[in-house]
Each structure stands twice: as C-alpha cells, then as structure tokens.
Design a protein around this motif. Structure first.
Motif, mmCIF file in Angstrom:
data_model
loop_
_atom_site.group_PDB
_atom_site.id
_atom_site.type_symbol
_atom_site.label_atom_id
_atom_site.label_comp_id
_atom_site.label_asym_id
_atom_site.label_seq_id
_atom_site.Cartn_x
_atom_site.Cartn_y
_atom_site.Cartn_z
ATOM 1 N N CYS A 77 -1.973 66.520 11.877
ATOM 2 C CA CYS A 77 -1.035 65.810 10.997
ATOM 3 C C CYS A 77 -0.898 66.562 9.672
ATOM 4 C CB CYS A 77 -1.494 64.376 10.752
ATOM 5 S SG CYS A 77 -3.112 64.266 9.933
ATOM 6 N N GLY A 78 -0.021 66.080 8.822
ATOM 7 C CA GLY A 78 0.186 66.698 7.524
ATOM 8 C C GLY A 78 -0.072 65.731 6.397
ATOM 9 N N SER A 79 -0.553 66.245 5.274
ATOM 10 C CA SER A 79 -0.734 65.400 4.090
ATOM 11 C C SER A 79 0.563 65.403 3.294
ATOM 12 C CB SER A 79 -1.868 65.955 3.225
ATOM 13 O OG SER A 79 -1.552 67.273 2.798
ATOM 14 N N GLY A 80 0.639 64.517 2.302
ATOM 15 C CA GLY A 80 1.814 64.505 1.445
ATOM 16 C C GLY A 80 3.028 63.914 2.134
ATOM 17 N N ARG A 81 4.220 64.490 1.817
ATOM 18 C CA ARG A 81 5.444 63.844 2.270
ATOM 19 C C ARG A 81 6.000 64.385 3.584
ATOM 20 N NH1 ARG A 81 7.672 66.677 -2.589
ATOM 21 N NH2 ARG A 81 9.152 68.277 -1.929
ATOM 22 N N SER A 82 5.309 65.323 4.227
ATOM 23 C CA SER A 82 5.826 65.816 5.503
ATOM 24 C C SER A 82 4.713 66.406 6.350
ATOM 25 C CB SER A 82 6.912 66.872 5.272
ATOM 26 O OG SER A 82 6.354 68.049 4.724
ATOM 27 N N ALA A 120 0.307 65.812 17.979
ATOM 28 C CA ALA A 120 0.967 66.010 16.685
ATOM 29 C C ALA A 120 1.478 64.669 16.196
ATOM 30 C CB ALA A 120 2.111 67.000 16.823
ATOM 31 N N VAL A 121 1.021 64.265 15.021
ATOM 32 C CA VAL A 121 1.503 63.025 14.396
ATOM 33 C C VAL A 121 2.347 63.438 13.197
ATOM 34 C CG1 VAL A 121 0.851 60.893 13.220
ATOM 35 C CG2 VAL A 121 -0.479 61.698 15.196
ATOM 36 N N MET A 122 3.672 63.369 13.376
ATOM 37 C CA MET A 122 4.599 63.897 12.374
ATOM 38 C C MET A 122 5.225 62.779 11.542
ATOM 39 S SD MET A 122 6.538 66.835 14.645
ATOM 40 C CE MET A 122 6.856 65.785 16.052
ATOM 41 N N HIS A 123 5.449 63.105 10.263
ATOM 42 C CA HIS A 123 6.169 62.190 9.383
ATOM 43 C C HIS A 123 7.014 63.027 8.436
ATOM 44 C CE1 HIS A 123 2.996 63.431 6.643
ATOM 45 N NE2 HIS A 123 3.654 62.873 5.636
ATOM 46 N N GLY A 124 7.905 62.375 7.702
ATOM 47 C CA GLY A 124 8.774 63.114 6.791
ATOM 48 C C GLY A 124 9.699 64.031 7.575
ATOM 49 N N GLY A 130 7.092 74.289 11.767
ATOM 50 C CA GLY A 130 6.379 73.018 11.903
ATOM 51 C C GLY A 130 6.666 72.375 13.242
ATOM 52 N N VAL A 131 7.928 72.441 13.695
ATOM 53 C CA VAL A 131 8.298 71.913 15.010
ATOM 54 C C VAL A 131 7.687 72.776 16.111
ATOM 55 C CG1 VAL A 131 10.232 71.392 16.553
ATOM 56 C CG2 VAL A 131 10.428 70.912 14.102
ATOM 57 N N GLU A 132 7.690 74.090 15.915
ATOM 58 C CA GLU A 132 7.087 74.983 16.911
ATOM 59 C C GLU A 132 5.583 74.744 17.014
ATOM 60 O OE1 GLU A 132 9.800 78.951 16.942
ATOM 61 O OE2 GLU A 132 9.037 78.362 14.987
ATOM 62 N N LEU A 133 4.939 74.452 15.881
ATOM 63 C CA LEU A 133 3.521 74.094 15.904
ATOM 64 C C LEU A 133 3.316 72.816 16.712
ATOM 65 C CD1 LEU A 133 0.579 74.403 14.946
ATOM 66 C CD2 LEU A 133 1.226 73.197 12.841
ATOM 67 N N ALA A 134 4.197 71.833 16.493
ATOM 68 C CA ALA A 134 4.097 70.568 17.233
ATOM 69 C C ALA A 134 4.319 70.794 18.728
ATOM 70 C CB ALA A 134 5.110 69.565 16.693
ATOM 71 N N LEU A 135 5.186 71.757 19.077
ATOM 72 C CA LEU A 135 5.418 72.056 20.492
ATOM 73 C C LEU A 135 4.214 72.735 21.133
ATOM 74 C CD1 LEU A 135 9.131 73.239 20.274
ATOM 75 C CD2 LEU A 135 8.295 71.321 21.653
ATOM 76 N N GLY A 136 3.310 73.264 20.317
ATOM 77 C CA GLY A 136 2.051 73.790 20.832
ATOM 78 C C GLY A 136 1.074 72.676 21.158
ATOM 79 N N CYS A 137 1.303 71.504 20.572
ATOM 80 C CA CYS A 137 0.443 70.350 20.869
ATOM 81 C C CYS A 137 0.829 69.758 22.228
ATOM 82 C CB CYS A 137 0.596 69.291 19.778
ATOM 83 S SG CYS A 137 0.110 69.866 18.128
ATOM 84 N N HIS A 138 -0.078 68.955 22.771
ATOM 85 C CA HIS A 138 0.167 68.391 24.100
ATOM 86 C C HIS A 138 1.020 67.131 24.044
ATOM 87 C CE1 HIS A 138 -3.866 70.518 24.330
ATOM 88 N NE2 HIS A 138 -3.045 71.273 25.057
ATOM 89 N N TYR A 139 1.055 66.497 22.890
ATOM 90 C CA TYR A 139 1.891 65.309 22.679
ATOM 91 C C TYR A 139 2.487 65.389 21.277
ATOM 92 C CZ TYR A 139 -0.832 63.486 26.637
ATOM 93 O OH TYR A 139 -1.448 63.322 27.855
ATOM 94 N N ARG A 140 3.693 64.821 21.130
ATOM 95 C CA ARG A 140 4.375 64.811 19.827
ATOM 96 C C ARG A 140 4.824 63.395 19.505
ATOM 97 N NH1 ARG A 140 4.664 68.804 22.632
ATOM 98 N NH2 ARG A 140 6.166 67.849 24.076
ATOM 99 N N LEU A 141 4.350 62.881 18.385
ATOM 100 C CA LEU A 141 4.717 61.546 17.913
ATOM 101 C C LEU A 141 5.393 61.703 16.553
ATOM 102 C CD1 LEU A 141 1.326 59.680 18.617
ATOM 103 C CD2 LEU A 141 3.068 60.411 20.263
ATOM 104 N N LEU A 142 6.422 60.903 16.299
ATOM 105 C CA LEU A 142 7.183 61.032 15.059
ATOM 106 C C LEU A 142 7.432 59.669 14.441
ATOM 107 C CD1 LEU A 142 8.855 62.797 13.089
ATOM 108 C CD2 LEU A 142 10.787 62.602 14.681
ATOM 109 N N HIS A 143 7.129 59.550 13.146
ATOM 110 C CA HIS A 143 7.391 58.305 12.421
ATOM 111 C C HIS A 143 8.873 57.970 12.480
ATOM 112 C CE1 HIS A 143 8.002 56.044 8.483
ATOM 113 N NE2 HIS A 143 7.305 55.224 9.264
ATOM 114 N N LYS A 144 9.199 56.707 12.541
ATOM 115 C CA LYS A 144 10.583 56.263 12.761
ATOM 116 C C LYS A 144 11.558 56.764 11.697
ATOM 117 C CE LYS A 144 9.854 51.812 10.412
ATOM 118 N NZ LYS A 144 9.882 50.340 10.574
ATOM 119 N N ALA A 145 11.064 57.014 10.486
ATOM 120 C CA ALA A 145 11.942 57.526 9.428
ATOM 121 C C ALA A 145 11.934 59.045 9.351
ATOM 122 C CB ALA A 145 11.532 56.932 8.079
ATOM 123 N N GLY A 146 11.148 59.665 10.228
ATOM 124 C CA GLY A 146 11.013 61.114 10.180
ATOM 125 C C GLY A 146 12.188 61.837 10.829
#
Length: 742
Positions: A77-82, A120-124, A130-146
């Motif tokens: 995951c990421g700290s801060g706003r994204s 990958a737990v994504m927000h912002g 960053g998306v390519e990093l998430a595609l290296g993960c086995h699952y991708r989850l995204l906050h509804k406002a992201g």
C-alpha cells in the motif's frame, strides 16, 4: 511531415531493434505486521514515486516478508494521498538511476515471484509505474474514490515496465488499447468492470484490504501471476488492431507514442512468450526515447508545472511575496456563451456566482444553457443528478448590479466594445467593495483603458478565457500597468482553483495568444489570394498536427467575431481607401466579403466551407468561395500560382513564432514556456512539437528560422510581423556572431 495513413504503415512495418551520483537507498518502503499479514507501505512523499531508493526498499521488504514464517500474505500500500504516481520522472535525465537495479521491471518480477499472496491496496490516484507495480501483485484492490491510469503516452513513451504486456492479460484488447493510448484516468468502478481491479473498497480500505489478504492467505499464487495469464485472442483480433491503428492515428495527428502503444499491445498477442513480448516493449521504448518527440512532450509536461511559478519580467520582486485574496463569491457580467462558460467554471470550482444580464429574457437563456451543460454532464456519467442540482444551486441569477456589492471577483464577459466595457467597469467600481477584483474577459482590448474608468486600477486585470470556457483549460491572465501583485496572485490562484492552465502576460493588443494568432491568420488568407484554396491550407496545418486548420477554425468560432474586431480597430472602411492596404499594412478583404455575403461559418451553414445546413459539422469545398477567392486575387492584381505545403507551413507558423519572440522582447511574456503553454492549451498546437518556441529552437533551429523570416520579410515588406525580432537575432548571434550584423 507524416500523414496519419503513412504513420500507421511506419508503425506496423517497423522492425525495432535494441542497440552521476546516487542517493543512499534509505527505507522508503516500511514493513509492519497485522497478525499474519505483512504490510509493506510506500513512504516517498508526496506521491510515492518509484525512485531507486523506493524500488530497492520494496524488493527488500517483500523478501523479508516472504522469509518470515509467521507471515501468510502481504499487503502492498501507499502512505499519504496515493498508492504511487509511478516512475520518478526527474530520474529520466540520469539513465543510470532509471536502470539501476532493481529497475521497475525487476521490482514487478520480484513481487510477482513471491510465494505468498501479495495484495495491492490502492487509494488516491495511482499512475504509470504505480499501476505496473500493482500488476505485479497477485490481487489488486482499489478504494471507491480512487483512480488509475497509464499516462506514459503523454510524455512520448509506452508503459514500459510490463504495462503493455500485462494490461491485455487482465482486460479485453479493445479496453487495453483505450486505456493505454488515451492515458486517461479510470474510476474504481470502471477499473473493476474492465477486470484490472479485483475488488472496490469502501472508506475503511486498509482494514478491508488486510481482511482480503487474510482470506486469500492459503490460495495458490501461480494462477494469479499476470505474466502467466493468456491474452484473449480470437479470429476478430487482427481486425481489432487494424481499426485501432486507423482510429488512433487519426486522433494522434502525427504523434508517435499512441501508435507504438498499439504496436506494443499487439506484440502481447503475437509473442510466443511473455518475455518475448516484453523484449518488444523494451525495443519500442528504446526507439521512442531517442525520437525528437519524447523530449518535446516531456518539455510540455514540465512546462505546465513551471508556469505555475509565475513572475513579472520587469525586474520587480514584490510578486514573490504576494498573496491572493480568498474568493468566496464571484459574479459574471453577461449570460452569453462566454459568460455562461465562465459561470460554469466558477460553480464547478464550488464558488457561488452571480450571473448578471440586462433583461430577464437573456438571463433565462443563460440559465437554460447552464442547465443544459449540467444535464450533459449527468448523461455522460461525469456527475450525479444530485451533484448537478447542487452545482446549479450556486448560480445566482440577477438583473441588478447592487447584488454584487459583496463579491470578491467580477468577470465582465460582454462583446468586444470598449465604450460598453468602460461603462460596465465604472458601474462596478461604484457598487463593488473596495477589495473586489474587477476583471475583463476581453481577448484583444486595452486593460489599462478599462482600468481608467475606475478608482481602483490596481484591482483591474484581464482574465481571458477560451471558448468553451468551462472546457478549455487555458486562462490568459493580463496584468495592466497598475495591477497589484496581490490582484495578479488572486487571478492566478483562482485559475488554479478552476483547474485551468493559467499564464500571466502583459497588456498589448491581443496580449500573447491572439497577438501571435494575427500573423498566422493573415498569412493564411494571403496564401488564398496567391493561389491556395481553403482545404489546401487547412490540410497542411492539420498534417503538421494542429487540431484544426485556420479556415475550419474560423468557421467554427464564427467569422463575424473577427469582423467585429476589425471594425472595432477601424480596418473595415471601404470609401476612399485601397482595399489591399490598411494603415500601411497589406490587407485582404476576403474574410470581410464572406461575412458581408452572410457566410458566418457553421452557425449559418456556410463560411469558408459549405456545411449543408446551419449548425452542420462536415466541411465541403464550395465553388462560390473558390470564385470569391479568384475575384479577390484578380482585384488585387495577383497572378495565382501553385503554393507548396512547405511554404504554407512556414508562412503560417514562422510569422507567428517571430511575434512570440517580440512578446518576450517587450516583456509581454515572461518565458518561452509561457508562450508554449498558451498555444498548447488555447490553440491546439501539436503537443509532440513542444509548442511554437520549443519547435523553433529544437526542431526548426533558430538560424534556419531567422533565414526564412528574413526571406519573407524581403518578399512582403508591408507585413511588419516579418521584420525579425531583435531577440531572435540576439539568440542566433550567441552561436553565430555574424548574425548580430543583421
């Protein structure tokens, strides 16, 4: 110049081949535990860009979590706003850092190779790498406002860290092409529907993400490795790519990267293995990195950010500490097309705004236009009906200036008539509070003359919006001789709040954008007199990459607008005056003849072209216009000739650029970037050439530019914009001393 069809062939047939100091890798990804879930958190504020230290920290943290027997699954995951805004673009100037191991491809491989599920737990807003990093993960989850996006195409590249190979493995090929070639940001809901995201998270996204990681702790990771997933192809796939090349080429207007994005995606469907496709992605990235377009696009990217640090080129420094006043409410004078667009810009930024007109009928028409724009936004899915109602509630219709007594900013948006504007400014000066900023949306008229009608010239400036004002990103803010730094700061801050690309310029006829547009427009008409036809001029300009040729642009805007402006400045006076020389300059009456014969453009169905009916959009060559052009040539005593495309391009663009140098020379513009951003965002200049000033310096070359300007100066001595700018001569003489003798 490459036309779209030829560029398609270049991309399809191409056989691409591969031919400083470093910061300490401090921990920019931290490892913590929540029960049996390891949490790897990116900590490279403010946007968690994937610089070398961050990349190294990610690999180290994943390795430690994998080796910890008590850990069953991992959250990234990421700290801060994204989550992560992607690659650190500042590293592009130092290839050693970009490719320093672990590079981004190696990071994604290390994450994907992990034997424990990585989520990958994504927000912002998660972008690019960053998306390519998430595609290296086995699952991708995204906050509804992201939101997620792959914007590399906008800086002349492809998503070159496995993006073009992995995206078509998690979504359909048409969706992959759209996402990658557009570079657009995709909402959580759409990303989930497309398949790139496995789950949309609610507000408590971290707890929900950890719970998800716990739920998949015992699931095998092999089937979840995107690089091992098949690309969905069938008998229709070749036609999908054929259509995509044609569609993308038409929209790209000579820009390479969108077409090479398609080629890289196509490689994923043809390669015998993921690694083979990845090699093609690398080859394409290598090719684009050394093309002339990539540095131009990156210049444009940084230029937009550079102009936000505005300055005044008169030697004063008071602007550096100036702070704009807070805008809590605003007003717009005039409920026509521009006034309504400006009102929309204000209320979309959350600013309560009075819309003022001279009578109820005009006011009602303006309000209906606002409602229509909002209804269209709802229909397009850009806002909910409740949001549209909330925005409309910020519009405050009024017929009385007395209601404006407490507003912080007023923007006058009536037609271009100085006497009327001065009358309005005098009224506003008597009604509005002393701190209120009084601005004009004029595109050409003297800001200082308007300010003279008030007792507060320090609070007066121009705010030149471009039509349609609520859509076009450019805002040209004009400082008068008495405008205070605080007023400038207020206008610039307001532009930023309205999500505009705001450029501060000085006061002169036409300011920067329209001043430079004048020689462009004049030369296009002179070319018609001398032998060209409207479609030939327009085709050359559109082949160069401009969004629209001069004649089509005039028809779209309305030819009567320029006619009224020429009348305001005293150019349309027939009796006792040579039709082809006005105020000592060469002049063509062709555009005047079109207007006076009722050909106003698309709104009347006829202008330079025939559109079939009022409001029509498809331009057709019109024999009536051709005859009118022949008549004006004959009356001017001009023998018509064939005019090659290169001459059309030079005469339309080089006079424009020369005028840009004069804007810098006279301190109307502060920098090359200011001028380039005005033309990129206000006039549709092709982004892959950087802008007119970048194009002059880095693609044409200043010595060649000066040589051609001198040539046209001798050919057309009655056109003052062909007299070379002294600044241009000075810049050339820095490398070529003999030029200083010109």
């Amino acid at each position: 110049m490459l036309r779209a069809k030829n560029l398609v062939q270049l991309v399809i047939k191409s056989n691409l081949c591969t031919t400083g100091s470093v910061r300490t890798a401090e921990a920019m990804a931290t490892l913590s535990k929540r029960g049996q879930v390891a949490v790897v958190t990116l900590k490279n504020p403010p946007l968690n860009v994937l610089s070398y230290p961050t990349r190294a920290s990610i690999v180290q943290s994943i390795k430690e979590a994998e080796q910890d027997a008590s850990v069953k699954s991992i959250v990234l995951c990421g700290s801060g706003r994204s989550f992560s805004a992607g690659a650190d673009i500042t590293e592009f100037a130092n290839p050693d850092l970009v490719f320093k191991e672990p590079n981004l491809i190696e990071v994604t491989k290390a994450v994907e190779a992990c034997s424990k599920p990585v989520v990958a737990v994504m927000h912002g807003t998660s972008l690019g790498g960053g998306v390519e990093l998430a595609l290296g993960c086995h699952y991708r989850l995204l906050h509804k406002a992201g939101k997620i996006g792959l914007p590399e195409v906008h800086i002349g590249l492809v998503p070159g860290a496995t993006g073009t190979q992995k995206v078509p493995r998690v979504m359909s090929i048409p969706n992959a092409i759209d996402m990658i070639t557009s570079g657009r940001h995709i909402s959580a809901k759409e990303a989930h529907k497309m398949g790139i995201v496995d789950k949309v998270l609610e507000d408590d996204y971290m707890n929900e993400g950890v719970a998800f990681a716990e739920s998949v702790a015992n699931d095998p990771v092999g089937p979840r490795r995107v690089s091992q997933m098949p690309v969905k192809v069938d008998e229709t796939t070749p036609m999908v790519f054929k259509v995509a090349y044609e569609k993308v080429a038409a929209k790209a207007r000579g820009m390479y990267s969108p077409l090479f994005c398609v080629k890289a995606i196509e490689a994923a469907t043809k390669a015998s293995s993921f690694e083979e496709g990845l090699q093609m992605e690398k080859n394409i990235q290598t090719f684009l990195a050394v093309s002339e377009q990539t540095p131009a696009l990156q210049y444009a990217f940084f230029g937009e950010r550079a102009i936000s640090k505005w300055s005044v080129p008169d030697g004063s420094t008071s602007y550096k500490t100036a702070k704009g006043q807070e805008v809590k409410s605003a007003a717009v004078i005039g409920a026509g097309t521009m006034g309504v667009g400006i009102t929309m810009s204000m209320v979309l930024a959350g600013i309560p705004t009075y819309l003022t007109e001279q009578n109820q009928e005009y006011l009602e028409k303006g309000l209906k236009m606002v409602q229509g724009y909002l209804a269209h936004g709802v229909k397009q899915g850009r806002m909910s009906e409740d949001k549209a109602k909330q925005i409309f509630s910020l519009v405050r219709p009024t017929l009385s200036y007395d209601d404006l007594k407490d507003v912080d900013v007023v923007v006058e948006a009536v037609f271009e008539n100085m006497a009327l504007k001065k009358e309005i400014f005098k009224k506003l000066d008597g009604v509005c509070k002393p701190s209120a900023v009084l601005a004009s949306n004029t595109s050409t008229l003297d800001i200082d003359e308007m300010a003279s009608a008030t007792t507060r010239p320090d609070k007066v400036m121009g705010m030149h919006f471009f039509s349609p004002a609520h859509i076009m990103k450019l805002l040209e803010n004009i400082r008068g001789k008495d405008t205070s730094p605080e007023t400038m700061a207020t206008a610039m801050d307001l532009g930023k709040r309205m999500k505009k690309v705001s450029v501060l310029v000085g006061n002169c006829p036409g300011f920067v954008g329209n001043r430079m547009l004048a020689p462009y427009s004049k030369e296009a008409i002179f070319l018609l007199e001398e032998g060209a036809l409207p479609h030939e001029v327009d085709q050359t300009l559109e082949d160069f990459g401009l969004a629209m040729g001069l004649c089509r642009m005039g028809d779209l805007a309305g030819l009567d607008i320029g006619y009224k402006s020429r009348k305001e400045f005293g150019f349309i006076q027939r009796e006792g005056q040579d039709d082809f020389l006005r105020k000592g300059e060469r002049y063509s009456p062709l555009s005047d003849w079109l207007v006076e014969s009722g050909r106003l453009g698309q709104k009347t169905g006829k202008g330079f072209y025939n559109y079939g009916k009022p409001g029509g959009r498809k331009p057709e060559a019109d024999p009536e216009v051709t005859q009118m052009i022949m008549d004006v040539s004959q009356k001017a005593g001009i023998t018509r000739r064939h005019i090659p495309a290169q001459e059309i391009l030079e005469r339309c663009l080089y006079g424009l650029i020369n005028e840009g140098f004069k804007c810098l020379e006279e301190q109307i513009a502060s920098s090359d970037e200011d001028i380039d951003m005005i033309w990129l965002y206000g006039y549709g200049w092709p982004r892959h050439t950087g802008g007119p000033m970048y194009y002059a310096k880095n693609i044409v070359g200043l010595p060649k530019l000066l040589e051609r300007i001198l040539y046209y100066h001798f050919q057309h001595p009655n056109s003052p914009y062909w007299k070379p700018s002294q600044l241009l001569i000075d810049r050339v003489s820095e490398d070529h001393p003999h030029a200083s003798k010109l």
